[in-house]
Design a protein around this motif. Structure first.
Motif, mmCIF file in Angstrom:
data_model
loop_
_atom_site.group_PDB
_atom_site.id
_atom_site.type_symbol
_atom_site.label_atom_id
_atom_site.label_comp_id
_atom_site.label_asym_id
_atom_site.label_seq_id
_atom_site.Cartn_x
_atom_site.Cartn_y
_atom_site.Cartn_z
ATOM 1 N N ALA B 32 17.906 7.802 -46.150
ATOM 2 C CA ALA B 32 18.284 6.641 -46.114
ATOM 3 C C ALA B 32 19.811 6.525 -45.392
ATOM 4 O O ALA B 32 20.676 5.650 -45.841
ATOM 5 C CB ALA B 32 18.488 5.748 -47.441
ATOM 6 N N CYS B 33 20.133 7.473 -44.745
ATOM 7 C CA CYS B 33 21.619 7.472 -44.059
ATOM 8 C C CYS B 33 21.595 6.480 -42.923
ATOM 9 O O CYS B 33 20.483 5.863 -42.316
ATOM 10 C CB CYS B 33 21.882 8.832 -43.437
ATOM 11 N N THR B 34 22.999 5.717 -42.855
ATOM 12 C CA THR B 34 23.078 4.498 -41.951
ATOM 13 C C THR B 34 22.815 5.122 -40.609
ATOM 14 O O THR B 34 23.301 6.173 -40.162
ATOM 15 C CB THR B 34 24.455 4.271 -41.960
ATOM 16 N N ASN B 35 21.916 4.308 -39.653
ATOM 17 C CA ASN B 35 21.914 4.786 -38.378
ATOM 18 C C ASN B 35 22.843 3.846 -37.626
ATOM 19 O O ASN B 35 22.750 2.664 -37.155
ATOM 20 C CB ASN B 35 20.436 4.374 -37.971
ATOM 21 N N LYS B 36 23.968 4.696 -37.058
ATOM 22 C CA LYS B 36 25.095 3.892 -36.624
ATOM 23 C C LYS B 36 25.867 4.766 -35.494
ATOM 24 O O LYS B 36 25.895 5.933 -36.126
ATOM 25 C CB LYS B 36 26.074 3.364 -37.204
#
Lengths: 97, 497
Positions: B32-36
């Motif tokens: 669930a880590c941010t994809n950025k």
């Protein structure tokens, strides 16, 4: 049955695994690996022509999560066990000169 | 057959392209880590994407659906059953020492895309498109060490593999650009080249044949060029490799052949603009693929597939054709309007709100896109909503404002919520097209400029200039609000009778 895994193949696998083997070890593993394959070959006696290949032992599929961003580690926590760090990065030996 | 054989063999480039596309999900593929892009290093990480022992990946449903959407748009067979595999290799940016990928059961295969090349349709086959996870990023410009940033590790990555169907640098570029346009249309990736959302790996060889021979010719050894992250690098690489392989073949035509030399990997040197040998494929690492035990298979049924299919919009090629037919737009303008889905949507909404297609198209081309470009945004975000663009188009179509005035009105609309008409009025940009209103102004000008009237009436050299002068006077007197076309007609009528 003759050796299934010859010395050449043992050397190749050893190279891929970055393991150094002596000539006598190459001999030894060639024999042992061949024996293992011969043993496993017994399974070929079974007729599996009507059996679907198994790709996963569990009879489950489609376990998903929603596309939602959750909690992450802090940079400090992420690097806590790194032997070397540099400005927020994990530091490793130089890859390119 | 002629006894004299030709000794100038011909060649035809044979190129296949692998494209990696980062998908624009909110979170990573298996955690669930941010994809950025662009965050400080190692801040979008968790035990899963750091490859800590004992963690378990869980699939991102949206990433899977995005990938299927692309497969559908590329006319692929969508596998009803797929699984995941581990691809093992060692590199600092791969914390688990394996990448989760799809090996023998990719989620889509056997598709194609039709491309316009030299007014013909060129079909390029799609071998497969499968999902995997991106690796992290190595930073090489630190002193005494390489820095590893794992923010990108685990970002959903779609690998699209084409058949070796492209036969010129031009075809490669048309294909690559069409792919970027497609994934943006599908809304599955921003495909921002500067952010590394899209990377190319061309496989290049030449088919060399001599028409005087009957042996069917032969191929030069395949060269795979790794990790190109711009269209420019891709084009230069393909052009360079074709040239280089011709030279290699000419130097040793007996041995520089696919059946005598193994495939090699080369890298692109952006400074010297050459490809550089990296390794022969026979020395390639053994990836030791095996089924990923931590992830369950994916099964797609008709209902789910139908739902994903409903999210595939009208694709660029179809839309381009329809814009030409339905709106009577010429190819170049239609191409521009359909280049991005956001532009095409904006245009169509304006037309649906009552703008004439040609007026809206021209206004978007000459003003909307220019201003959007200047401000680094897209045309739909300038504040002139499609309905308001339609107001402006209608004013111009009714000759209530001049084409010149629309520029100022459009710009004013970006800063104001007022209607196009109100802005035009406030800025004194409404145009007088009513003949009866203009008559008196024209009459006054004619009375005051008898010399010019005579010149105009006399015909000959000075005539045209005199008419221009009179019209200029009318425009001046009306403070630019006279419709020049109507005013001109009145002058003509009054002077020439």
């Amino acid at each position: 049955m003759s050796a299934k895994i010859g010395p050449e193949q043992v050397r190749k696998v050893a190279h891929l695994a970055r393991i150094k083997l002596s000539e006598s070890e190459v001999e030894q593993f060639s024999e042992q690996l061949s024996d293992i394959l011969t043993y496993v070959d017994q399974l070929n006696e079974l007729d599996t022509s009507n059996v679907e290949p198994t790709t996963h032992p569990l009879r489950l599929s489609n376990v998903f999560r929603k596309d939602e961003a959750g909690e992450t580690l802090s940079n400090e926590a992420a690097l806590a066990n790194a032997p070397k760090k540099h400005g927020g990065f994990f530091a490793v030996p130089k890859v390119l000169e | 057959m002629s006894p004299q054989k030709s000794h100038t063999p011909q060649y035809r480039p044979t190129v296949g392209l692998e494209i990696h596309v980062e998908l624009a999900t909110a979170s990573k593929m298996f955690c669930a880590c941010t994809n950025k892009f662009g965050d400080p290093p190692n801040t979008n990480v968790c035990p899963v994407c750091l490859g800590m022992p004992g963690v378990l990946p869980v699939m991102n449903r949206k990433a899977y659906e995005f990938a299927v959407r692309v497969g559908l748009a590329l006319n692929c067979n969508i596998a009803t059953y797929t699984k995941w595999d581990r691809k093992g290799y060692y590199y600092p940016d791969l914390p688990k020492n394996y990448q989760i990928s799809q090996y023998d059961l990719p989620l889509s295969s056997n598709g194609y895309i039709d491309l316009p090349v030299d007014s013909q349709v060129k079909r390029v086959g799609i071998t497969r498109a499968h999902l995997e996870e991106d690796a992290g990023k190595n930073v090489h410009d630190l002193p005494d060490c390489t820095g590893v940033d794992l923010n990108r590790a685990g970002v959903p990555l779609l690998e699209i593999v084409s058949e070796p169907d492209m036969n010129s640098p031009q075809e490669v570029m048309v294909y690559a650009r069409a792919m970027r346009q497609l994934v943006r249309y599908l809304g599955v990736s921003e495909a921002n080249m500067q952010h590394g959302h899209m990377r190319f790996e061309p496989n290049i060889s030449l088919w060399i044949f001599d028409e005087a021979e009957t042996d069917g010719g032969h191929y030069t050894p395949i060269v795979e060029v790794k990790n190109l992250n711009s269209f420019r690098a891709l084009e230069k690489t393909v052009v360079f490799e074709i040239e280089r392989q011709i030279n290699e073949w000419q130097a040793d035509s007996q041995n520089y052949r696919m059946d005598k030399m193994s495939k090699q990997n080369r890298g692109w040197d952006d400074v010297k603009e050459i490809t550089v040998f990296q390794r022969h494929k026979e020395e390639a690492q053994e990836y030791r693929y095996f089924p990923e035990p931590d992830l369950l298979p994916v099964e797609i049924d008709e209902a789910w597939l139908k739902q994903i299919r409903s999210q595939v919009p009208e694709l660029p090629a179809a839309r381009l054709e329809r814009f030409q037919k339905e709106f009577g737009l010429e190819a170049k303008l239609a191409n521009l309007l359909t280049s991005e889905k956001s532009i095409a949507d904006y245009f169509e909404q304006a037309v649906r709100a009552g703008a004439s297609a040609k007026r809206a198209a021209n206004m978007i081309q000459s003003q909307g896109l220019r201003l959007a470009n200047e401000r680094g945004t897209d045309v739909g975000s300038l504040g002139v909503w499609p309905e308001r663009l339609a107001q402006l188009c209608k004013l111009a179509d009714a000759d209530k404002v001049s084409a010149t005035a629309t520029v100022a009105i459009f710009e004013a609309m970006m800063e104001s919520e007022d209607s196009a008409e109100k802005i035009a009025q406030d800025k004194n940009l409404m145009q007088v097209s009513d003949a009866s209103e203009l008559e008196s102004v024209v009459q006054q000008v004619l009375t005051e400029n008898t010399k010019a009237v005579e010149d105009y009436r006399a015909g000959g050299k000075k005539s045209k200039k005199a008419r221009g002068f009179l019209l200029g006077q009318v425009m001046q007197k009306s403070k630019g609000q006279a419709n020049p076309k109507v005013a001109g007609e009145i002058i003509d009528k009054k002077v020439l009778g």
